[in-house]
Scaffold this motif. Structure first.
Motif, PDB file in Angstrom:
ATOM      1  N   UNK A   1      48.523  45.923  47.544  1.00 53.44           N
ATOM      2  CA  UNK A   1      48.613  44.492  47.278  1.00 53.44           C
ATOM      3  C   UNK A   1      47.574  44.155  46.223  1.00 53.44           C
ATOM      4  N   UNK A   2      48.060  43.703  45.081  1.00 57.52           N
ATOM      5  CA  UNK A   2      47.186  43.470  43.927  1.00 57.52           C
ATOM      6  C   UNK A   2      47.345  42.055  43.390  1.00 57.52           C
ATOM      7  N   UNK A   3      46.263  41.573  42.807  1.00 62.88           N
ATOM      8  CA  UNK A   3      46.274  40.267  42.141  1.00 62.88           C
ATOM      9  C   UNK A   3      45.922  40.389  40.662  1.00 62.88           C
ATOM     10  N   UNK A   4      45.277  41.475  40.286  1.00 59.58           N
ATOM     11  CA  UNK A   4      44.897  41.720  38.895  1.00 59.58           C
ATOM     12  C   UNK A   4      45.319  43.131  38.505  1.00 59.58           C
ATOM     13  N   UNK A   5      45.475  43.332  37.185  1.00 61.36           N
ATOM     14  CA  UNK A   5      46.003  44.602  36.692  1.00 61.36           C
ATOM     15  C   UNK A   5      45.147  45.137  35.543  1.00 61.36           C
ATOM     16  N   UNK A   6      43.872  45.393  35.789  1.00 61.27           N
ATOM     17  CA  UNK A   6      42.991  45.825  34.698  1.00 61.27           C
ATOM     18  C   UNK A   6      43.242  47.272  34.298  1.00 61.27           C
ATOM     19  N   UNK A   7      42.734  47.614  33.127  1.00 56.46           N
ATOM     20  CA  UNK A   7      42.705  48.990  32.668  1.00 56.46           C
ATOM     21  C   UNK A   7      41.306  49.280  32.166  1.00 56.46           C
ATOM     22  N   UNK A   8      41.220  49.812  30.966  1.00 52.45           N
ATOM     23  CA  UNK A   8      39.903  49.973  30.344  1.00 52.45           C
ATOM     24  C   UNK A   8      39.247  48.619  30.139  1.00 52.45           C
ATOM     25  N   UNK A   9      40.105  47.624  29.898  1.00 52.41           N
ATOM     26  CA  UNK A   9      39.663  46.248  29.745  1.00 52.41           C
ATOM     27  C   UNK A   9      40.323  45.406  30.822  1.00 52.41           C
ATOM     28  N   UNK A  10      39.817  44.217  31.021  1.00 49.57           N
ATOM     29  CA  UNK A  10      40.434  43.302  31.981  1.00 49.57           C
ATOM     30  C   UNK A  10      40.779  42.001  31.283  1.00 49.57           C
TER      31      UNK A  10
ATOM     32  N   UNK B   1      48.050  44.707  27.812  1.00 48.50           N
ATOM     33  CA  UNK B   1      47.130  44.965  26.704  1.00 48.50           C
ATOM     34  C   UNK B   1      45.825  45.608  27.151  1.00 48.50           C
ATOM     35  N   UNK B   2      45.745  46.053  28.409  1.00 50.16           N
ATOM     36  CA  UNK B   2      44.452  46.447  28.979  1.00 50.16           C
ATOM     37  C   UNK B   2      44.104  47.925  28.794  1.00 50.16           C
ATOM     38  N   UNK B   3      44.910  48.682  28.066  1.00 46.31           N
ATOM     39  CA  UNK B   3      44.676  50.110  27.813  1.00 46.31           C
ATOM     40  C   UNK B   3      44.541  50.875  29.132  1.00 46.31           C
ATOM     41  N   UNK B   4      45.651  50.955  29.841  1.00 49.06           N
ATOM     42  CA  UNK B   4      45.654  51.575  31.169  1.00 49.06           C
ATOM     43  C   UNK B   4      45.396  53.079  31.095  1.00 49.06           C
TER      44      UNK B   4
END
Length: 324
Positions: free
Chosen positions: A221-230, A262-265
């Motif tokens: 269960x997630x609310x945010x989807x960050x990668x290298x960046x958020x 756009x978060x560079x996953x």
């Protein structure tokens, strides 16, 4: 070595026995020819046998040339298709840019390791896909990083991508905004590249991922989807208006053909040969990397299982995990 498969000689390979046979035939022919010349010198027999022997040698030479003719592209395609068909693998689009492709491979390698540790899905090594030549149907999910150095797509590639999305495949476009420059949004190099590459693709209407979308609950269960960046917005195919009687998770008729972020996953998932992270994540450090990995797992589960979590049978468990 066995040189035949189902009665056919393998392309590009002449059995050792055939070499011996050709050589023996050649020597035997020379002996026959010498005898004929001795016994029928001056007659037409020698000329006729010469013609027959020459024809045989020409035929044998042509056959040999066909057998040893290299077929590199066909063999490479067959090998790729066989590997992809035997196991469901994670895949990324090959951009032709060495550093970008290496990061995609390292990212999906790290995500694959997390999937093996945490889920029942055990993917083998990820595969790079050439959208111009390779069969995309083997892969439920394609990760595609944007880079301004990427070449425009050919009509053939556009057609194959359109067929892939119509058939239920999902492409994750990652514009990697802050990895390419200091700006986000329409003016970033990644988003400009995305618009250039997808201009001739018929993409569905998109919306930011709703809080009740099945992608937010397909595993974690997630609310945010960050990668290298958020902080970057994640876009997905727009869903029909919410039904007041629907459960806590919504999904369309199938999986979204595109997911854009756009978060560079891949950079956040990427590991080296020893399984150590390759890139620092900003600003949240390892806690942010963990969320990025969880989002990657949700992505894969969503692509593999579709909208099954929207079934009402899952509603009590989801509500309990949400604390409702």
């Amino acid at each position: 070595r066995q040189a035949k498969i189902e009665g056919q000689i393998r392309p590009g390979y002449l059995p050792r026995r055939s070499w011996i046979t050709l050589e023996n035939d050649h020597l035997h022919g020379r002996q026959q020819l010498a005898g004929a010349q001795y016994s029928a010198r001056g007659s037409g027999v020698t000329r006729r046998r010469n013609v027959r022997m020459r024809s045989r040698r020409l035929f044998a030479g042509a056959l040999l040339a066909l057998l040893v003719m290299p077929l590199p592209r066909a063999r490479a395609d067959d090998t790729m298709a066989l590997k992809a068909a035997l196991d469901t693998r994670l895949a990324y689009v090959q951009t032709g840019i060495a550093d970008v492709d290496a990061m995609s491979k390292a990212g999906l390698t790290g995500l694959g390791a997390a999937l093996r540790q945490r889920t029942s899905y055990e993917p083998l090594a990820p595969m790079g896909v050439d959208v111009e030549h390779d069969d995309l149907a083997f892969f439920p999910l394609l990760y595609w990083p944007m880079d301004p150095r990427e070449k425009d797509l050919s009509p053939k590639a556009i057609s194959k991508l359109a067929d892939y999305m119509r058939s239920g495949g999902t492409i994750v476009f990652d514009t990697r905004d802050l990895s390419l420059g200091a700006t986000r949004g329409p003016s970033s190099p990644g988003e400009q590249t995305l618009r250039r590459l997808t201009a001739r693709l018929d993409l569905p209407p998109l919306e930011p991922v709703p809080s009740d979308h099945v992608l937010t609950k397909s595993f974690y269960i997630l609310h945010d989807f960050p990668g290298r960046w958020e902080g970057g917005t994640v876009w997905i195919e727009a869903l029909p208006p919410a039904d007041p009687d629907s459960g806590p998770a919504r999904g369309g008729d199938g999986v979204s053909p595109v997911i854009i972020g756009s978060n560079d996953w891949a950079a956040a998932w990427a590991v080296d040969a020893q399984g150590r992270p390759l890139v620092d994540v900003v600003p949240g450090g390892e806690a942010q990397r963990e969320l990025a990995i969880r989002f990657g797992i949700n992505l894969v589960m969503y692509a593999l299982t579709g909208n099954y979590k929207t079934d009402q049978i899952h509603a009590p468990a989801i509500l309990q995990r949400m604390g409702k």
